[in-house]
Design a protein around this motif. Sequence first.
Motif, short mmCIF file in Angstrom:
data_model
loop_
_atom_site.label_atom_id
_atom_site.label_comp_id
_atom_site.label_asym_id
_atom_site.label_seq_id
_atom_site.Cartn_x
_atom_site.Cartn_y
_atom_site.Cartn_z
N ALA A 190 36.80 20.17 53.54
CA ALA A 190 36.79 20.13 55.14
C ALA A 190 35.44 19.72 55.42
O ALA A 190 34.56 20.44 54.91
N ILE A 191 35.08 18.88 56.03
CA ILE A 191 33.73 18.17 56.55
C ILE A 191 33.63 18.96 58.01
O ILE A 191 34.36 18.28 58.82
N ASP A 203 29.74 3.53 58.25
CA ASP A 203 30.41 2.85 57.21
C ASP A 203 29.87 3.42 55.58
O ASP A 203 30.17 2.88 54.61
N GLY A 204 28.89 4.47 55.53
CA GLY A 204 28.64 4.91 54.35
C GLY A 204 27.56 4.29 53.82
O GLY A 204 27.36 4.29 52.51
N SER A 236 28.87 9.53 59.10
CA SER A 236 29.75 9.65 57.97
C SER A 236 29.29 10.25 56.54
O SER A 236 28.23 10.81 56.51
N VAL A 237 30.48 10.97 55.99
CA VAL A 237 30.17 11.63 54.73
C VAL A 237 30.99 10.88 53.63
O VAL A 237 32.26 10.69 53.73
N ARG A 238 30.21 10.70 52.56
CA ARG A 238 30.97 10.05 51.43
C ARG A 238 31.03 11.09 50.30
O ARG A 238 30.02 11.76 49.87
N ILE A 256 34.55 9.94 55.03
CA ILE A 256 34.86 10.65 56.04
C ILE A 256 34.07 10.25 57.49
O ILE A 256 32.83 10.36 57.22
N VAL A 257 34.51 9.68 58.34
CA VAL A 257 34.02 9.34 59.66
C VAL A 257 33.79 10.23 60.61
O VAL A 257 35.00 10.85 61.08
N ARG A 258 32.79 10.46 61.42
CA ARG A 258 32.69 11.22 62.40
C ARG A 258 33.54 10.90 63.55
O ARG A 258 33.46 9.93 64.26
#
Length: 313
Positions: A31-32, A102-103, A51-53, A70-72
């Motif tokens: 979970a982000i 897009d990381g 974003s989170v990679r 994971i895109v905000r």
Amino acid sequence: MTVTAVVVGLGCGGGGGGFLPAAKRGTVEMAIIFPPRPAVGPAVLPVATNSVRITLSPPPVPPPARPWLIVRPPEGGNVGTTFDNVPAGPVLIVVEAFATSDGTGDVIAWAKTNVEVPVGGTASVTMITQALAVRVKVSPDPLNLEPSDVAPLTATAYDADGNILIGATFEWAGDNDAVAPVDENGKVTAHTDGDAHVTALETRSGKFGTALVQVRSRVANSVVVDPAERTLYPPSEPTAQMSATVYDALGVAIPYAPVAWSSTDETVATVDDNGRVTAQGDGSCQIKATSGAAEGVSYVNVYVAGQVNVIVR
């Protein structure tokens, strides 16, 4: 500066797929939590995060289609993703936050941890991301010095939200040590006229900032020689020490100004590079101290013992 990004990972046995025996695979659920804009209370990720990679090592077999990035959501909040077919055992989880969607680009926050994915069991982990520097500022810029001056430069690292990163460490380097070398603490010593660029590298992020160091000498406007007049009586008093002080147009001394010494009549007295005068014979002359276009003089008289000087008027 540490920002509390809460990243929860759960590992459990079972799951689909036929690439690994069921007894040797598991699932990691994550979970982000993206902070709202504006963030209320402590931010769980930098507000600039879009974003989170997520990287798992060893990776799921087969690799997942899309859950790595994971895109905000527009309003922020909790976004979950699941990794199936994760090999049971120790798994390294790396989380990288980006300002882009897009990381790509700079990593603005980062965390890693190991989680044990047990066979037929569950594991959980909370990861705290650390904000990374995205900009380094070196000040003052430019730094204006005169030869022999010593002055500090200061480096400040900023995260993606514009906060100062407390505890950031830097490596200092300059490109012209002949003009102004810098030590490991950012202290600059001016040697001679010229320009130098000094860089502070933030060791964790690799980001750096640069400041221009300009070394300029003040212009000599006048020279005062002390004593202004001196009489030598060789052989008992054959020498004398002169000193010269150089001043700028405002009457402020220039301690680093070079001085050249000369005598108007070396048959009477000579002078060395340090202003030391030595009598050579009867008579009078001037000892000159020159710095740039400015000049000062001292009047020297020499009387040799045992001789009589007669002045007829």
